[in-house]
Design a protein around this motif. Sequence first.
Motif, short mmCIF file in Angstrom:
data_model
loop_
_atom_site.label_atom_id
_atom_site.label_comp_id
_atom_site.label_asym_id
_atom_site.label_seq_id
_atom_site.Cartn_x
_atom_site.Cartn_y
_atom_site.Cartn_z
N ASP A 131 -131.93 93.71 95.11
CA ASP A 131 -131.72 95.03 94.54
C ASP A 131 -132.49 96.13 95.28
O ASP A 131 -132.04 97.26 95.34
N ASN A 164 -131.15 100.67 97.51
CA ASN A 164 -131.57 100.59 96.12
C ASN A 164 -130.33 100.32 95.29
O ASN A 164 -129.53 101.22 95.03
N GLU A 165 -130.15 99.08 94.86
CA GLU A 165 -128.99 98.71 94.06
C GLU A 165 -129.33 98.63 92.58
O GLU A 165 -128.65 97.94 91.83
N THR A 166 -130.36 99.37 92.16
CA THR A 166 -130.74 99.41 90.75
C THR A 166 -130.14 100.66 90.11
O THR A 166 -129.56 101.51 90.78
N ASP A 189 -133.39 88.14 95.11
CA ASP A 189 -133.13 89.43 94.50
C ASP A 189 -133.03 90.49 95.59
O ASP A 189 -134.00 90.79 96.26
N SER A 246 -136.60 91.86 101.47
CA SER A 246 -136.32 92.10 100.06
C SER A 246 -137.65 92.26 99.35
O SER A 246 -138.51 91.38 99.42
#
Length: 178
Positions: free
Chosen positions: A56, A81-83, A54, A48
């Motif tokens: 994201d 990429n979870e942003t 986190d 991560s």
Amino acid sequence: MSRRATAARGARTIAVAAVSAAGALLLAACAPTTTTKPYDPSDGVGVSVLGEQDTDLRGINLMVVSAAEGEAGNVLGALANETADDASFTLQAPGAAPVIVEVPAGGTVYLGTETGEAALLDTVGAAPGNYLDATLTVGTDTKEFLLPVLDGTLSEYADYLPVEIVEPAASASPSPSE
């Protein structure tokens, strides 16, 4: 033995069983559920970029497949990429050119497979069976990690060894137009 003694023993047995069952349920409720914890499901590693909690921006099941130290290596795994914004991931290893992969917002890009994006390290600074010092960077956030190096010994990775493209040598004989 009297009926009264038998009934009392039965009641005690039921009470002990009920207390034991309640205790077991209480302990199970307090224990963490291990299936909800992130883990590395294969030979690769997860990383991560923004820290342990986190997730994201992260690398999933990352590994490199190479025939030998000093040769090219195929990076396998995925980048997630979870942003809400597109992200540019940079994978770096000592002695190798950086690998840059664009990952769309909310997307996952698979690396090194037939349906994924090609991600090659031009040289791998560790022998198969060892780990390669690596960094994964997104924007100003960087995470150092150990990238496992595998070779074709395991049949499931043999097809992922980089194939060297050999340019044909210039012919010594004159061309027909001369």
